[in-house]
Design an enzyme around this catalytic site. Structure first.
Site, PDB file in Angstrom:
ATOM      1  N   LYS A 212      31.952  50.526  50.576  1.00 55.50           N
ATOM      2  CA  LYS A 212      32.879  49.391  50.670  1.00 55.50           C
ATOM      3  C   LYS A 212      32.552  48.326  49.618  1.00 55.50           C
ATOM      4  O   LYS A 212      33.442  47.808  48.932  1.00 55.50           O
ATOM      5  CB  LYS A 212      32.799  48.781  52.076  1.00 55.50           C
ATOM      6  CG  LYS A 212      33.569  47.494  52.256  1.00 55.50           C
ATOM      7  CD  LYS A 212      35.052  47.714  52.151  1.00 55.50           C
ATOM      8  CE  LYS A 212      35.809  46.416  52.128  1.00 55.50           C
ATOM      9  NZ  LYS A 212      37.243  46.599  52.141  1.00 55.50           N
ATOM     10  N   CYS A 266      38.134  38.996  50.384  1.00 57.42           N
ATOM     11  CA  CYS A 266      37.333  40.209  50.170  1.00 57.42           C
ATOM     12  C   CYS A 266      36.713  40.259  48.784  1.00 57.42           C
ATOM     13  O   CYS A 266      35.504  40.203  48.628  1.00 57.42           O
ATOM     14  CB  CYS A 266      38.217  41.435  50.364  1.00 57.42           C
ATOM     15  SG  CYS A 266      39.083  41.405  51.922  1.00 57.42           S
TER      16      CYS A 266
HETATM   17  N1  SAJ Z   1      44.210  40.293  40.762  1.00 54.52           N
HETATM   18  C1  SAJ Z   1      44.304  39.972  39.416  1.00 54.52           C
HETATM   19  N2  SAJ Z   1      44.637  40.955  38.529  1.00 54.52           N
HETATM   20  C2  SAJ Z   1      44.870  42.246  38.933  1.00 54.52           C
HETATM   21  C3  SAJ Z   1      44.762  42.562  40.297  1.00 54.52           C
HETATM   22  C4  SAJ Z   1      44.427  41.564  41.203  1.00 54.52           C
HETATM   23  O1  SAJ Z   1      44.094  38.823  39.010  1.00 54.52           O
HETATM   24  O2  SAJ Z   1      45.191  43.068  38.073  1.00 54.52           O
HETATM   25  C5  SAJ Z   1      43.829  39.247  41.731  1.00 54.52           C
HETATM   26  C6  SAJ Z   1      44.895  38.980  42.791  1.00 54.52           C
HETATM   27  O3  SAJ Z   1      45.862  38.103  42.322  1.00 54.52           O
HETATM   28  C7  SAJ Z   1      44.047  38.415  43.911  1.00 54.52           C
HETATM   29  C8  SAJ Z   1      42.726  39.177  43.775  1.00 54.52           C
HETATM   30  O4  SAJ Z   1      42.707  39.704  42.467  1.00 54.52           O
HETATM   31  O5  SAJ Z   1      43.783  37.030  43.707  1.00 54.52           O
HETATM   32  C9  SAJ Z   1      42.520  40.307  44.779  1.00 54.52           C
HETATM   33  O6  SAJ Z   1      43.754  40.974  45.024  1.00 54.52           O
HETATM   34  P1  SAJ Z   1      43.854  42.553  45.250  1.00 54.52           P
HETATM   35  O7  SAJ Z   1      45.284  42.868  45.473  1.00 54.52           O
HETATM   36  O8  SAJ Z   1      43.164  43.261  44.162  1.00 54.52           O
HETATM   37  O9  SAJ Z   1      42.966  42.848  46.531  1.00 54.52           O
HETATM   38  P2  SAJ Z   1      42.871  42.243  48.026  1.00 54.52           P
HETATM   39  O10 SAJ Z   1      41.774  41.226  48.033  1.00 54.52           O
HETATM   40  O11 SAJ Z   1      44.181  41.821  48.554  1.00 54.52           O
HETATM   41  O12 SAJ Z   1      42.396  43.547  48.830  1.00 54.52           O
HETATM   42  C10 SAJ Z   1      41.191  44.190  48.426  1.00 54.52           C
HETATM   43  C11 SAJ Z   1      41.475  45.703  48.289  1.00 54.52           C
HETATM   44  N3  SAJ Z   1      40.332  46.345  47.646  1.00 54.52           N
HETATM   45  C12 SAJ Z   1      40.499  47.131  46.536  1.00 54.52           C
HETATM   46  O13 SAJ Z   1      41.569  47.317  46.022  1.00 54.52           O
HETATM   47  C13 SAJ Z   1      39.270  47.772  46.001  1.00 54.52           C
HETATM   48  C14 SAJ Z   1      41.749  46.309  49.667  1.00 54.52           C
HETATM   49  O14 SAJ Z   1      41.901  47.709  49.579  1.00 54.52           O
HETATM   50  C15 SAJ Z   1      40.590  45.969  50.615  1.00 54.52           C
HETATM   51  O15 SAJ Z   1      40.805  46.497  51.923  1.00 54.52           O
HETATM   52  C16 SAJ Z   1      40.497  44.477  50.726  1.00 54.52           C
HETATM   53  O16 SAJ Z   1      40.192  43.953  49.403  1.00 54.52           O
HETATM   54  C17 SAJ Z   1      39.387  44.145  51.698  1.00 54.52           C
HETATM   55  O17 SAJ Z   1      39.716  43.751  52.834  1.00 54.52           O
HETATM   56  O18 SAJ Z   1      38.214  44.360  51.375  1.00 54.52           O
END
Ligand code: SAJ
Length: 415
Positions: A212, A266
């Site tokens: 994780k 997360c």
């Molecule tokens: N973000 C960027 N650029 C990108 C992708 C995301 O700036 O190209 C930013 C988003 O705007 C946001 C942050 O990153 O602020 C995180 O967003 P996210 O969509 O990547 O992830 P979370 O936090 O919504 O969910 C993550 C997921 N983990 C992964 O993809 C490895 C999800 O599967 C997990 O279950 C979740 O964390 C968790 O609960 O741990």
């Protein structure tokens, strides 16, 4: 022994959807939460969190009698712990809520129970949980000491769901089930197989804990790379979106999207668990955290530079949520940008966030107001896009004409 009743501890983004899906599959589910308001909302068939389709599922489960919520723990065949495991100001994991949950469930534990931890946790936490239980209920035996002969089974299975797609991902994603013993893993896997369509792989609890943390640190490092490249582009006067689009035409390159920073409960948090446990070995992970955490300040510097020549600029900040199409403000970099802008620029700061009704307390200051999109676009001298909500993608270029625009997500540039 067949599982009939499940007690889900923590009715948040993971616990409530899990409780509702288990209820949908015929288990008798009790959701336990320390917050009486959440309990009240769930018992009325509502949801304290905004997530597509969750309201219908919870309403149906409560109406059928398969799901009920309460603040008090009660005996069950299985306990699923999904409480928050945040970090403190010093980036040290804060397991207080987990310890509280364990203390509350220990008195009702019975031989034959399965205890499943889903909260993101530092490596070794599941074994520590066995030790806490052993101290609280020495009349029962636990797998860390008694092995396969234990009265209680204990396993760790990290949630992997993406906010905004939780119900789909809860069912469709592959699942890692880490047992304190192989039998613990098998028993837990049998429960998940009831509703998980993805593959359920078994491992040790320690491995599952590290899986994780690895997943979220991987994403954080990759976003940090995109954010770092975007600041390099700015310094060299090159368009970051064009550079990334063109670099991604290489068959083995896939740079993510830069933005105002990384938010959510997360990815902005979990990598610190790794850094805390192995500080000497996690220079890259730690640096990625610093890069992403430094992005809001960098955006504010750009906005301040853009405001030059305007004595009392009106700035419209579009989006407060940590990512597109959700209302979750936790650790949101947009919040940090708005807060910093308030002290850096003398004018008005108008915030547009279609997913909330009121500004959070943190932003209740003079000169900051929550307004609708149309008012913001009419009044603003400077427009800063912070969250790529679908409403903002549809803004026509004519509404941005004659305004100074900073698009931190590159969405208008790319359309
Ligand atoms: N973000 C960027 N650029 C990108 C992708 C995301 O700036 O190209 C930013 C988003 O705007 C946001 C942050 O990153 O602020 C995180 O967003 P996210 O969509 O990547 O992830 P979370 O936090 O919504 O969910 C993550 C997921 N983990 C992964 O993809 C490895 C999800 O599967 C997990 O279950 C979740 O964390 C968790 O609960 O741990």
């Amino acid at each position: 022994m067949p599982v009939e009743s499940v007690c889900v501890v923590g009715l948040g983004y993971v616990g409530l959807p899990t409780a509702a899906v288990l209820a949908q599959h015929g288990f008798e589910v009790v959701g336990v939460d320390a917050n009486p308001e959440k309990v009240r909302v769930v018992n009325e068939g509502g949801t304290p969190i905004a997530e597509p389709d969750l309201d219908t599922l919870v309403r149906t489960a409560v109406a059928s009698g398969q799901l009920r919520a309460q603040t008090r723990m009660e005996p069950a065949d299985v306990f699923i712990i999904a409480v928050p495991t945040p970090i403190g100001d010093d980036h040290v994991p804060d397991l207080d809520q987990l310890r509280d949950a364990v203390s509350a469930l220990a008195p009702v534990l019975e031989a034959g129970n399965l205890v499943l931890l889903e909260s993101t946790s530092p490596v070794g936490t599941t074994e520590a949980l066995c030790e806490w239980l052993a101290e609280l209920r020495p009349d029962l035996s636990y797998p860390h000491a008694a092995g396969e002969a234990s009265d209680i089974r204990v396993a760790y299975s990290p949630e992997r769901v993406l906010p905004g797609r939780i119900l789909d991902e809860l069912v469709d994603n592959d699942r890692i089930v880490g047992g304190v013993t192989p039998r613990c893993a098998d028993v837990a896997k049998a429960l998940y197989r009831v509703f998980v369509r993805g593959t359920c792989s078994t491992a040790t609890a320690r491995t599952a804990e590290l899986v994780k943390l690895t997943e979220n640190a991987y994403r954080d490092v990759n976003i940090a790379f995109a954010n770092e490249i975007s600041t390099v582009c700015e310094a060299l006067d090159v368009d970051p979106w064009e550079v990334i689009d063109l670099a991604n035409r290489h068959p083995r390159v896939d740079v993510l999207s830069p933005g105002p920073g990384v938010g959510g409960h997360c990815i902005a948090v979990d990598p610190w668990f790794l850094v805390h446990s192995q500080p000497e070995l996690t220079r890259l992970v730690g640096a990625a955290r610093e890069v992403n955490d430094g992005k809001p300040a960098w955006i504010v510097e750009r906005v301040v530079a853009t405001c030059q020549g305007l004595a009392q600029p009106t700035i419209a900040c579009l989006g407060l949520a940590y990512k597109a199409d959700v209302g979750d403000l936790r650790e949101s970099p947009a919040l940090a940008v708005v807060e910093r802008l308030w002290s850096a620029v003398p004018g008005r700061v108008m915030v547009v966030e279609p997913h909330i009704a009121n500004l959070p307390d943190r932003l209740s200051m003079d000169r900051i107001e929550l307004v609708c999109l149309a008012d913001a676009l009419t009044a603003a001298d400077v427009v800063v896009l912070l969250t790529d909500h679908r409403e903002f993608l549809r803004i026509e270029p004519k509404h941005l004409r004659n305004k100074r625009v900073i698009d931190t997500r590159g969405v208008w540039r790319r359309r």
